[in-house]
Write an enzyme that holds these catalytic residues in place. Structure first.
Site, mmCIF file in Angstrom:
data_model
loop_
_atom_site.group_PDB
_atom_site.id
_atom_site.type_symbol
_atom_site.label_atom_id
_atom_site.label_comp_id
_atom_site.label_asym_id
_atom_site.label_seq_id
_atom_site.Cartn_x
_atom_site.Cartn_y
_atom_site.Cartn_z
ATOM 1 N N ASN A 1 4.480 7.887 14.187
ATOM 2 C CA ASN A 1 3.459 8.934 14.317
ATOM 3 C C ASN A 1 3.829 10.214 13.577
ATOM 4 O O ASN A 1 3.356 11.294 13.917
ATOM 5 C CB ASN A 1 3.179 9.243 15.795
ATOM 6 C CG ASN A 1 2.668 8.029 16.545
ATOM 7 O OD1 ASN A 1 1.778 7.334 16.066
ATOM 8 N ND2 ASN A 1 3.256 7.758 17.717
ATOM 9 N N ARG A 2 4.671 10.095 12.577
ATOM 10 C CA ARG A 2 5.097 11.229 11.745
ATOM 11 C C ARG A 2 5.883 12.285 12.540
ATOM 12 O O ARG A 2 6.029 13.425 12.096
ATOM 13 C CB ARG A 2 3.909 11.883 11.029
ATOM 14 C CG ARG A 2 3.215 10.966 10.021
ATOM 15 C CD ARG A 2 4.202 10.548 8.939
ATOM 16 N NE ARG A 2 3.575 9.809 7.845
ATOM 17 C CZ ARG A 2 3.637 8.492 7.700
ATOM 18 N NH1 ARG A 2 4.255 7.746 8.603
ATOM 19 N NH2 ARG A 2 3.085 7.905 6.667
#
Length: 223
Positions: free
Chosen positions: A193-194
């Site tokens: 999810n970065r």
């Protein structure tokens, strides 16, 4: 039938291989780099010693990939022609960046430092360890100079083979090593999810020129 162009915005990968925690880190960034470098080699990544070197002429930046040839507590060394664009820019503006993009491990290491020439003895020792073809190539190429065609290089190559056919290929006078003495490191580990893990090392108590022998402060950075 034409093939539609690839949309880079649609290229997406979620990084899930591993995490980087504060407790995982060595107190010294060179030791932490050594751990990750050894893992990159063990993972059989292509060119694990390839690094993107960023320099500047004072106005415009430039970057290229070079190969790391040695590192220790003194810094990170590579070799080049001293009249090349990168070496000329470093002579005027010695602060540079290094980036190791280890995509296969979903990692990168960024280093900021000040570049300086290594000793002639160190340059000679490395030069003599290179294959003969690489040593001849250092004599052939006036790196970054404009040439009219590849045939010029090939003619010079043949001339150098004849010149040094009966003896050792000596160190060219304008060829040698540069060492980047670091003053900042960042270790980046890709996460899902970065929400990546990023840790920065900066000297806490500089000891000696350019922080050699310094104690280091470690900070987590937002992704």
């Amino acid at each position: 039938m034409s093939v539609p162009p690839t949309d880079p915005a649609q290229l997406r990968r979620d990084y899930r291989s591993q995490a980087l925690r504060r407790g995982d880190l060595a107190a010294d960034p060179v030791e932490q780099f050594r751990r990750w470098f050894d893992q990159a080699v063990a993972a059989a990544l292509d060119e694990p010693n390839a690094m993107v070197l960023g320099t500047s002429d004072g106005v415009r930046p430039s970057a290229r990939t070079v190969l790391l040839k040695a590192f220790d507590e003194r810094g990170f060394a590579f070799f080049t022609h001293y009249e090349s664009r990168k070496a000329s820019e470093i002579a005027a503006h010695p602060e540079v960046s290094l980036l190791f993009p280890w995509y296969g491990l979903e990692r990168q290491v960024a280093i900021l430092g000040r570049a300086e020439r290594i000793s002639a003895a160190e340059s000679l020792a490395y030069f003599l360890s290179r294959p003969v073809g690489s040593r001849l190539g250092a004599w052939v190429s006036q790196q970054s100079a404009v040439i009219s065609s590849r045939s010029i290089l090939e003619m010079q190559w043949d001339a150098m083979k004849r010149r040094f056919a009966d003896g050792e290929v000596p160190l060219p006078p304008a060829w040698g090593g540069l060492r980047v003495v670091p003053f900042e490191f960042e270790f980046w580990q890709g996460r899902s999810n970065r929400l990546h893990d990023r840790f920065r090392y900066r000297p806490a108590e500089p000891a000696g020129e350019e922080g050699r022998g310094a104690a280091w402060t470690i900070e987590r950075l937002a992704p």
